[in-house]
Enzyme design. Structure first.
Site, PDB file in Angstrom:
ATOM      1  N   ASN A 189     -33.823 -20.710  -8.893  1.00  0.00           N
ATOM      2  CA  ASN A 189     -32.446 -20.434  -8.500  1.00  0.00           C
ATOM      3  C   ASN A 189     -32.038 -19.135  -9.185  1.00  0.00           C
ATOM      4  O   ASN A 189     -31.806 -19.116 -10.388  1.00  0.00           O
ATOM      5  CB  ASN A 189     -31.542 -21.598  -8.934  1.00  0.00           C
ATOM      6  N   LYS A 226     -29.394 -17.438  -8.891  1.00  0.00           N
ATOM      7  CA  LYS A 226     -27.939 -17.312  -9.134  1.00  0.00           C
ATOM      8  C   LYS A 226     -27.471 -15.914  -8.715  1.00  0.00           C
ATOM      9  O   LYS A 226     -27.974 -15.381  -7.731  1.00  0.00           O
ATOM     10  CB  LYS A 226     -27.639 -17.645 -10.596  1.00  0.00           C
ATOM     11  N   HIS A 284     -24.567 -27.508  -6.773  1.00  0.00           N
ATOM     12  CA  HIS A 284     -24.936 -27.043  -8.118  1.00  0.00           C
ATOM     13  C   HIS A 284     -23.723 -27.175  -9.044  1.00  0.00           C
ATOM     14  O   HIS A 284     -22.590 -26.974  -8.609  1.00  0.00           O
ATOM     15  CB  HIS A 284     -25.402 -25.587  -8.058  1.00  0.00           C
ATOM     16  N   GLU A 293     -22.533 -25.281 -11.177  1.00  0.00           N
ATOM     17  CA  GLU A 293     -21.684 -24.075 -11.233  1.00  0.00           C
ATOM     18  C   GLU A 293     -20.741 -24.012 -10.031  1.00  0.00           C
ATOM     19  O   GLU A 293     -19.607 -23.531 -10.141  1.00  0.00           O
ATOM     20  CB  GLU A 293     -22.569 -22.818 -11.327  1.00  0.00           C
ATOM     21  N   GLU A 335     -29.794 -31.937 -13.171  1.00  0.00           N
ATOM     22  CA  GLU A 335     -29.535 -30.803 -14.052  1.00  0.00           C
ATOM     23  C   GLU A 335     -28.391 -31.157 -14.997  1.00  0.00           C
ATOM     24  O   GLU A 335     -27.208 -31.021 -14.623  1.00  0.00           O
ATOM     25  CB  GLU A 335     -29.131 -29.571 -13.232  1.00  0.00           C
ATOM     26  N   GLY A 372     -28.697 -22.944 -18.916  1.00  0.00           N
ATOM     27  CA  GLY A 372     -28.456 -21.626 -19.494  1.00  0.00           C
ATOM     28  C   GLY A 372     -28.158 -21.649 -20.983  1.00  0.00           C
ATOM     29  O   GLY A 372     -27.724 -20.649 -21.558  1.00  0.00           O
ATOM     30  N   SER A 379     -32.746 -25.052 -18.559  1.00  0.00           N
ATOM     31  CA  SER A 379     -33.560 -24.380 -19.582  1.00  0.00           C
ATOM     32  C   SER A 379     -35.047 -24.737 -19.493  1.00  0.00           C
ATOM     33  O   SER A 379     -35.709 -24.905 -20.513  1.00  0.00           O
ATOM     34  CB  SER A 379     -33.007 -24.660 -20.985  1.00  0.00           C
TER      35      SER A 379
HETATM   36  P1  13P Z   1     -31.424 -22.298 -16.478  1.00  0.00           P
HETATM   37  O1  13P Z   1     -32.884 -22.542 -16.167  1.00  0.00           O
HETATM   38  O2  13P Z   1     -31.099 -20.857 -16.653  1.00  0.00           O
HETATM   39  O3  13P Z   1     -30.949 -23.172 -17.587  1.00  0.00           O
HETATM   40  O4  13P Z   1     -30.613 -22.760 -15.152  1.00  0.00           O
HETATM   41  C1  13P Z   1     -30.873 -23.985 -14.590  1.00  0.00           C
HETATM   42  C2  13P Z   1     -30.193 -24.062 -13.280  1.00  0.00           C
HETATM   43  O5  13P Z   1     -28.969 -24.115 -13.214  1.00  0.00           O
HETATM   44  C3  13P Z   1     -31.014 -24.059 -12.068  1.00  0.00           C
HETATM   45  O6  13P Z   1     -30.262 -24.390 -10.942  1.00  0.00           O
END
Ligand code: 13P
Length: 252
Positions: A9, A11, A95, A97, A167, A173, A213
């Site tokens: 992903n 982002k 997601h 976010e 997740e 992150g 992560s």
């Molecule tokens: P990270 O791997 O940067 O922690 O992000 C995970 C994520 O949100 C994947 O959709």
């Protein structure tokens, strides 16, 4: 036997030229990878250039989000049909976010999942608890609510291409990965819920990714848990060699 699925992903990272370069490097690194399904989810304006670069590759493409309507006056949105025509196989839905910053709810997630299926896209439905929810012992209740809401009204045979991504919000992150045991516990809970709701065959075939992560050095131990069938990778998917190492960890 579930084939693991490892998706990146991206982002809101990469310009079109960066996206093409990343895909080109990745393609070369994973050319011989077998027994794993690989996907990248670039920002929507970079889907078409990425698709062109991926034409001779088994790497699949995914969108990061979509609207639930076919078309209309929804400034800034993209539809399932647009993603499909751009070359997407997957679409990430719900997601954390999107839930956190863009007001996505279980109800809109449900509409998006329905539209994704009807457009021939395989949704990656994201669920996961916040740190506060975990610390107050509500992880399973939160995940259950998200699954019930997101998958409301479906029959088992409609969900064959569904992927669920667990997740934990506190692991995204932050560099704080869930321990393999913490992740496995929730993955097992998800599969058990799926079995109760949609039956044993659907539960057995469901692929559940872990996200939060994931890095080359923790990918293998996470993905060797019995109910972890791949990874949804954020930051570490932006470097071709690191992402390729995570992909290799899924196979071995
Ligand atoms: P990270 O791997 O940067 O922690 O992000 C995970 C994520 O949100 C994947 O959709």
């Amino acid at each position: 036997m579930r084939i693991p699925v490892v998706a990146g992903n991206w982002k809101m990272f990469t310009t079109a030229s960066e996206a093409v370069a990343l895909v080109r490097s990745l393609k070369a690194l994973v050319r011989d990878a077998a027994g794993v399904e690989i996907a990248v989810c670039p920002p929507s304006v970079n889907l078409i250039p990425a698709a062109e670069e991926l034409r001779d590759s088994a790497i699949r493409l995914g969108g990061q989000n979509m609207h639930w309507e076919d078309e209309g006056a929804f400034t800034g949105e993209v539809s399932a049909k647009m993603l499909k025509e751009a070359g997407c196989h997957f679409v990430i839905v719900g997601h954390s976010e999107r839930r956190q910053y863009f007001g996505e709810t279980d109800e809109t997630v449900n509409r998006k999942v329905r539209k994704a299926f009807s457009a021939g896209l395989a949704p990656i439905l994201c669920v996961g608890e916040t740190l506060q929810e975990r610390e107050s012992g509500r992880t399973e209740a939160v995940v259950k609510t998200q699954l019930e809401g997101g998958l409301k009204g479906f029959m088992a045979d409609e969900l064959k291409t569904l992927v669920v991504a667990y997740e934990p919000v506190w692991a995204i992150g932050t560099g704080k990965t869930a321990t393999p045991e913490q992740a496995q516990d929730v993955h097992h809970f998800i599969r058990t819920w799926f079995e109760k709701t949609f039956g044993p065959a659907a539960a057995d075939g469901l692929r559940i990714q872990y996200g939060g992560s994931v890095k080359p050095d923790n990918a293998k131990v996470l993905m060797s848990q019995p109910d972890i069938d791949g990874a949804l990778v954020g930051g570490a998917s932006l470097k071709a060699d690191g992402f390729a190492a995570i992909i290799r960890a899924a196979v071995s």
